[in-house]
Structure formats: C-alpha cells, structure tokens
Scaffold this motif. Structure first.
Motif, short mmCIF file in Angstrom:
data_model
loop_
_atom_site.label_atom_id
_atom_site.label_comp_id
_atom_site.label_asym_id
_atom_site.label_seq_id
_atom_site.Cartn_x
_atom_site.Cartn_y
_atom_site.Cartn_z
N LEU A 56 0.80 -1.23 0.00
CA LEU A 56 0.00 0.00 0.00
C LEU A 56 0.84 1.27 0.00
CD1 LEU A 56 -2.81 -0.96 2.54
CD2 LEU A 56 -2.98 -0.85 0.05
N ASP A 57 2.03 1.20 0.55
CA ASP A 57 2.88 2.37 0.68
C ASP A 57 4.31 1.85 0.83
OD1 ASP A 57 4.40 4.48 2.33
OD2 ASP A 57 2.54 5.56 1.84
N ALA A 58 5.27 2.54 0.24
CA ALA A 58 6.67 2.09 0.32
C ALA A 58 7.15 1.99 1.76
CB ALA A 58 7.57 3.03 -0.48
N SER A 59 6.63 2.84 2.63
CA SER A 59 7.07 2.80 4.03
C SER A 59 6.52 1.59 4.78
CB SER A 59 6.67 4.09 4.76
OG SER A 59 5.26 4.20 4.83
N TYR A 60 5.62 0.82 4.17
CA TYR A 60 5.05 -0.38 4.80
C TYR A 60 5.72 -1.66 4.32
CZ TYR A 60 1.03 2.75 5.79
OH TYR A 60 0.22 3.76 6.19
N GLU A 61 6.82 -1.55 3.59
CA GLU A 61 7.47 -2.71 2.98
C GLU A 61 7.79 -3.82 3.98
OE1 GLU A 61 11.48 -3.91 0.46
OE2 GLU A 61 11.17 -1.84 1.08
N LEU A 62 8.17 -3.45 5.21
CA LEU A 62 8.52 -4.46 6.21
C LEU A 62 7.34 -5.37 6.56
CD1 LEU A 62 10.92 -2.72 8.76
CD2 LEU A 62 11.40 -4.64 7.25
N CYS A 63 6.13 -4.93 6.28
CA CYS A 63 4.97 -5.80 6.52
C CYS A 63 5.07 -7.07 5.67
CB CYS A 63 3.67 -5.06 6.22
SG CYS A 63 3.33 -3.69 7.34
N ASP A 64 5.74 -6.99 4.51
CA ASP A 64 5.93 -8.15 3.66
C ASP A 64 7.27 -8.84 3.89
OD1 ASP A 64 3.53 -8.11 2.31
OD2 ASP A 64 4.30 -6.93 0.63
N THR A 65 8.32 -8.08 4.17
CA THR A 65 9.66 -8.64 4.20
C THR A 65 10.22 -8.85 5.59
OG1 THR A 65 10.67 -6.45 4.08
CG2 THR A 65 10.19 -7.57 1.98
N GLY A 66 9.64 -8.24 6.61
CA GLY A 66 10.17 -8.34 7.96
C GLY A 66 10.09 -9.74 8.53
N LEU A 67 11.09 -10.09 9.34
CA LEU A 67 11.14 -11.42 9.95
C LEU A 67 10.86 -11.39 11.46
CD1 LEU A 67 14.25 -12.88 8.10
CD2 LEU A 67 11.82 -13.23 7.60
N GLU A 68 10.66 -10.21 12.01
CA GLU A 68 10.40 -10.10 13.45
C GLU A 68 9.15 -9.28 13.68
OE1 GLU A 68 13.94 -8.70 15.39
OE2 GLU A 68 15.06 -10.48 14.82
N GLN A 69 8.08 -9.67 12.99
CA GLN A 69 6.84 -8.92 13.06
C GLN A 69 6.00 -9.36 14.25
OE1 GLN A 69 7.23 -6.51 11.45
NE2 GLN A 69 7.07 -6.65 9.25
N SER A 70 5.10 -8.52 14.60
CA SER A 70 4.13 -8.76 15.65
C SER A 70 2.77 -8.75 14.97
CB SER A 70 4.26 -7.61 16.65
OG SER A 70 3.30 -7.68 17.64
N PRO A 71 1.79 -9.42 15.49
CA PRO A 71 1.74 -10.15 16.75
C PRO A 71 2.25 -11.58 16.60
CG PRO A 71 -0.41 -10.18 15.74
CD PRO A 71 0.48 -9.34 14.85
N ILE A 72 2.41 -12.24 17.73
CA ILE A 72 2.86 -13.63 17.74
C ILE A 72 1.91 -14.46 18.60
CG2 ILE A 72 5.29 -13.08 17.38
CD1 ILE A 72 5.68 -13.53 20.44
N ASP A 73 1.97 -15.77 18.40
CA ASP A 73 1.28 -16.70 19.29
C ASP A 73 2.27 -17.10 20.37
OD1 ASP A 73 -0.78 -18.51 20.23
OD2 ASP A 73 0.51 -20.11 19.46
#
Length: 177
Positions: free
Chosen positions: A79-96
C-alpha cells in the motif's frame, strides 16, 4: 457476535506472524487461554478512579490501511513504500505465545509512573486511540525511560496464547524519553 467500535469489519487485529526462530521470554506471570478459552484472568493494578478532561476528535477519513479485504494485513506491504517491512520483515508482531515453549528470562522490573492526564479520544478508522497530553507519564526498564504517548485497543486481541484470542488487547505506546 463481534464487538464493533472502529472498523467496518468489527475486528482490528492482524494475523499472527511466525516466530522465525525467535525465543519468547517470560519474566512476568500471565494468564493464558486454555484451548482457546480465556480463564483465570488476573487484573493488573489500575487507579480506582480515573479523572481528567476528555476531547473527542472526529473520525479520520484518510485511512491508508485497515483490516478489510482491500487494505487489510495481507496487502499492507504494497500500500505504501514505508510499509514494505509488513511483507519482508522477519520479526513482526503479533505472535502466538505457546506457554510450553516460553523461556524464563531475566526479570527486569518495569516501573510505571502514570498519573491523571488530559487525553483526546479518536476513532481513526482502525481502532479507538487515546492520545495523552505531554505530562510525564513514564515507564522505566532498567536505566531506560519511556514516555507514554497513546493507548489503543484491538478486537480480537492481536497476540494469542496457545492459539487462543482474548476479546480485547490494549496497547500502551511508549517512546524513548
């Protein structure tokens, strides 16, 4: 029956993300749902009375993302270049949080210093946000101090315990002092 307060879908949580070999540490007790059902919830210490002034802000019309199919979590990264980590990040939240795999960590005390303050309440199209006046509400962990900036809620909870959701999760958003 969903609790609807901010989003058209009635929920404001994103899908649980993989741990990617991260370790979950526990230094504090927490109640966990048993087979997806919340039981034995322990209250935290909160003030008996909360007082102050309240300002209601209008709902925002400029939502760049939301929790629905068109701008939902699966699309955030595009949706926005600044949101790229939503696809590529490996330490995202939330978690189980699987309580069988939680490792007991160092129990560094969290010292909260919160006092009554003025705040603004806003339905930002994603959740209900409570923005605090700058009044020195802080949290300290070790030698680091963090200012409390805002609070917001998610329904259902974003983080899960043993695969089970809580009805609501409240985030207290802090930043380095």
């Amino acid at each position: 029956n969903s609790l609807k307060y901010a989003s058209e879908t009635g929920t404001s949580n994103r899908p649980v993300q993989p741990l990617n070999e991260r370790t979950v540490y526990s230094g504090y007790p927490f109640p966990a749902p048993d087979n997806g059902v919340v039981s034995n919830v322990t209250a935290i210490d909160l003030p008996e009375n909360i007082s102050g002034s309240l300002a209601l802000a209008p709902a925002s019309n400029s939502v760049k993302y939301d929790y629905g199919p068109d701008k939902g979590p699966e699309k955030w990264g595009s949706l926005d270049a600044s949101y790229e980590l939503c696809d590529t990040g490996l330490e995202q939240s939330p978690i189980d949080i699987d309580v069988k795999t939680v490792v007991q960590g160092v129990s560094t005390p969290i010292v909260r210093d919160y006092s009554p303050t003025s705040l603004t309440v806003k339905n930002n199209g994603k959740n209900i946000e409570f923005t605090l006046a700058d009044n020195g509400n802080t949290m300290q962990i070790g030698d680091r101090t963090f200012n409390l900036l805002q609070m917001h809620m998610h329904t259902l909870s974003e983080h899960t315990f043993n695969g089970g959701f809580y009805p609501v999760e409240m985030h207290f958003v802090h930043a380095d002092a």
